[in-house]
Design an enzyme around this catalytic site. Structure first.
Site, PDB file in Angstrom:
ATOM      1  N   ARG A   1       3.533  10.176  -4.587  1.00 63.21           N
ATOM      2  CA  ARG A   1       2.664  10.015  -5.763  1.00 63.21           C
ATOM      3  C   ARG A   1       1.347  10.743  -5.540  1.00 63.21           C
ATOM      4  O   ARG A   1       0.697  10.560  -4.517  1.00 63.21           O
ATOM      5  CB  ARG A   1       2.407   8.526  -6.013  1.00 63.21           C
TER       6      ARG A   1
ATOM      7  N   ARG B   1      -3.456   2.628  -0.882  1.00 61.48           N
ATOM      8  CA  ARG B   1      -2.937   3.593  -1.847  1.00 61.48           C
ATOM      9  C   ARG B   1      -2.632   4.870  -1.087  1.00 61.48           C
ATOM     10  O   ARG B   1      -3.557   5.495  -0.544  1.00 61.48           O
ATOM     11  CB  ARG B   1      -3.988   3.848  -2.924  1.00 61.48           C
TER      12      ARG B   1
ATOM     13  N   GLU C   1      -0.524  -5.249  -5.392  1.00 61.08           N
ATOM     14  CA  GLU C   1       0.733  -5.097  -6.128  1.00 61.08           C
ATOM     15  C   GLU C   1       1.782  -4.527  -5.183  1.00 61.08           C
ATOM     16  O   GLU C   1       1.577  -3.485  -4.555  1.00 61.08           O
ATOM     17  CB  GLU C   1       0.534  -4.149  -7.309  1.00 61.08           C
TER      18      GLU C   1
ATOM     19  N   ARG D   1       1.985  -1.939   1.439  1.00 61.85           N
ATOM     20  CA  ARG D   1       1.166  -3.115   1.165  1.00 61.85           C
ATOM     21  C   ARG D   1       1.749  -4.371   1.806  1.00 61.85           C
ATOM     22  O   ARG D   1       1.006  -5.278   2.191  1.00 61.85           O
ATOM     23  CB  ARG D   1       0.972  -3.272  -0.336  1.00 61.85           C
TER      24      ARG D   1
ATOM     25  N   SER E   1       7.039  -4.104  -9.028  1.00 61.48           N
ATOM     26  CA  SER E   1       6.939  -4.147 -10.473  1.00 61.48           C
ATOM     27  C   SER E   1       8.368  -4.317 -10.960  1.00 61.48           C
ATOM     28  O   SER E   1       9.184  -3.438 -10.767  1.00 61.48           O
ATOM     29  CB  SER E   1       6.403  -2.808 -10.971  1.00 61.48           C
TER      30      SER E   1
END
Length: 426
Positions: free
Chosen positions: A264, A279, A351, A393, A354
Site C-alpha cells: 500500500r 502503518r 484496526e 498491528r 475489516s
RNA sequence: GGAAGGAUGGCAGAGCGGACUAAUGCGACGGUCUUGAAAACCGUUGGGCCUUCACGGGUCCCGGGGGUUCGAAUCCCCCUCCUUCCGCCA
C-alpha cells in the site's frame, strides 16, 4: 458496480444511498441520461442492422440466381444503410463506454443496517472484549518499536536503508513470529476455507473488479513497464479467481483463504501514524473470502467476523468491534465491521481486520455469477471478506501486551508450537 | 527473447465469403419402452443486452480489438493466450 436497472427503476433509493455516504446524488441523473441514450441508440442500431442483414441475404440469393442487375441495385441500397449502422454503432459505443466509466466510480449503496453518520466518529462500538484500561502495568506501556529494538526482533532503521520510510524488517524470533501468526491463521481456517497462493502482481482489470481501480490508483504500487499492480490485499486476486465464471447453486458458498504480502502506497498519510508498525507499505496478511448466494450472505458475514475475532481473542488480546457508519464504509462495501486490537504500549486501538459484505457490487464488476436453484438463468452473486490476521498491528499489540517486567516478551501458548516451542522472546 | 503451428458451444470436432438460424459425435436433462436398470428410440441443451404482465420477438457473442465487403467463424492487420522447438534460467 451498481446495477443500471436498479438506478433506472429506483433512482430515489440510489440517491438516498449515495446521500447517506455523503456522496453527490446528482450522479444518478447523469447515469440515467447515459443509460437512456444507450438504450435508444441500441434499439435503432439493431433495427438498421436487421435491415442490412435481410438485404444482404437477398443479394446472395439474387447472385445465385444469376440476377446480377437486381443484386447490384440492392447492394447500393444496403451500402447507405451500412454507413448509418456504423454511425449508430459508434454512438452506442461511446455512450456505453461513458456510462461504464461513470458507473465504475459510483460507490456501493450502504446496507440499511449500516449506522447513519458521515465520519469515523459516527462508527458504533458494538462490543469490547478483554479490555480493561486500568489492567496494564508500566512494563506494558512501552511502544513496540522500542521493544523491537531492545530485543533485536524489529529493525526499522535498516529496512529504511533498503526501501525507505514505512518499510520494516523483522529479525530472529520477530521474523519467526510473523510466520507463526500467518500459519496459525491458515490452520484455524483450513476446516472450511480452501488455501490459495495467488500472484501478487495483477492486471488492471483485476484491480478494477474489487473496486481498487479506477478511483484509488494513487493508493497502489504500479509496475508501469509491465502494467501490473502490486495487490493491496489478497481480496484482489481471490475475488477475480472466479471472474467470468458461473457457479452452480450447490457449489455455494465457496470459501477461500490466502496468505500474501500486501502493498500500500498510503499516499497522503506521510508523517501520520507512521511510527513502528502502525502503518507500513508492505505487510503480511491472511485473508478469508467467500462467494455466496445473496441469502447466504448474512450468515457468512457473521461467520467471517467470528473467525477474525476469535483468533484475536484466543491470542489473549483486547479488542473492540466497530460497526462502520455509512459515510466511513469503503467504496465497495455495503456493511463493514472493523476489529481494532488494543496496543497498550501506544495506548491505542489499532484496526486489524475489516470484515465486509460487498453485496453484488464487486461480483458485478468481476462478472461472478451463479445459477439460482429455483430460478432460471443466472444471477450475480455476493462477495464477503475479512482479514483472518493482518500481521503488523497484531504483532505490535502482542509484544506490548505480553511484555514482562524484565523486558522480555512471553509467547502465548497458542503460538508456541508455531515458534519452535519458544515460550519467551528475548 | 527467437521460430513454427494453433484458439469454434460443457467436451471433442467440422466449417475457410452468401439457408452458419454453426454440422456431427460425446456428455447432461426430459420422455417412450422396462418389475427396475442398461440398450434403443424421440425430444431438449449456452451467455449478454433491448423489448414484453406473460408467451414471444429483436440483436450481439466462433480468443480480444481494428479493417475489407451489400454480406465475415471464414479474407487482411494488431494484441493476448496455448502447443512444439531453440536460447536463457531459479
Amino acid at each position: 458496480m451498481l446495477d443500471v436497472r436498479l438506478i433506472r427503476s429506483e433512482p430515489d433509493t440510489v440517491r438516498a444511498g449515495l446521500a447517506r455516504r455523503g456522496d453527490d446524488p446528482a450522479a444518478v441523473d447523469e447515469l440515467l441520461h447515459l443509460d437512456e441514450q444507450v438504450r435508444v441508440l441500441t434499439a435503432r442500431r439493431d433495427s438498421v442492422r436487421a435491415e442490412v442483414r435481410s438485404i444482404s441475404n437477398q443479394v446472395g440469393t439474387l447472385f445465385r440466381e444469376q440476377r446480377q442487375e437486381e443484386a447490384t441495385a440492392l447492394q447500393e441500397e444496403s451500402r447507405a444503410l451500412g454507413a448509418e449502422e456504423r454511425d449508430l454503432d459508434a454512438q452506442v459505443e461511446s455512450n456505453a463506454t461513458a456510462l461504464r466509466e461513470r458507473l465504475l466510480r459510483v460507490p456501493n449503496l450502504p446496507s440499511p443496517d449500516a449506522p447513519d453518520g458521515l465520519t469515523e466518529d459516527d462508527n458504533v462500538v458494538v462490543r469490547h472484549e478483554n479490555f480493561d484500561p486500568d489492567s496494564y502495568a508500566e512494563h506494558q506501556r512501552v511502544p513496540h518499536w522500542e521493544i523491537g529494538e531492545q530485543l533485536g526482533i524489529l529493525d526499522v532503521e535498516r529496512a529504511v536503508k533498503l526501501s525507505g520510510s514505512m518499510f520494516v524488517m523483522y529479525r530472529g524470533l520477530g521474523a519467526a513470529l510473523v510466520r507463526a501468526l500467518c500459519q496459525l491463521a491458515l490452520d484455524r481456517n483450513a476446516d472450511l476455507y480452501e488455501e490459495v497462493r495467488p500472484p501478487t502482481l495483477v492486471k488492471t482489470e483485476t484491480m478494477v473488479s474489487t473496486g481498487h481501480l479506477p478511483k484509488f490508483a494513487d493508493e497502489a504500487y504500479h509496475a508501469e513497464r509491465d502494467d501490473l499492480w502490486a495487490i493491496p490485499t489478497a481480496e484482489v486476486p481471490l475475488t477475480s479467481l472466479g471472474r467470468d465464471e458461473i457457479f452452480a447453486a450447490d457449489e455455494l458458498p465457496r470459501r477461500f483463504m490466502a496468505h500474501t504480502s500486501c502493498f500500500r502506497r498510503e499516499a497522503g498519510s506521510a508523517g501520520k501514524d507512521t511510527r513502528g508498525l502502525l502503518r507500513v507499505h508492505e505487510f503480511d496478511k491472511v485473508e478469508i473470502l467467500a462467494y455466496a448466494a445473496p441469502e447466504q450472505a448474512p450468515d457468512l458475514h457473521a461467520e467471517i467476523l467470528a473467525r477474525a475475532e476469535g483468533i484475536i481473542a484466543e491470542l489473549g488480546l483486547a479488542y473492540r468491534v466497530l460497526d462502520l457508519c455509512a459515510g466511513d464504509l469503503g467504496a465497495s462495501s455495503a456493511r463493514t465491521f472493523d476489529i481494532e486490537v488494543f496496543a497498550p504500549g501506544v495506548d491505542r486501538f489499532l484496526e486489524c481486520s475489516s470484515v465486509s459484505w460487498f453485496s453484488d457490487y464487486q461480483a458485478r464488476r468481476a462478472n461472478l455469477r451463479y445459477r439460482p436453484a429455483d430460478g432460471k438463468g443466472t444471477a450475480v452473486l455476493n462477495t464477503l471478506n475479512g482479514s483472518a490476521l493482518a500481521v503488523p498491528r497484531v504483532w505490535a499489540a502482542l509484544v506490548e501486551t505480553y511484555r514482562r517486567p524484565d523486558g522480555k516478551v512471553d509467547v502465548p501458548e497458542l503460538l508456541q508450537p508455531y515458534l519452535r516451542g519458544n515460550t519467551v522472546i528475548g
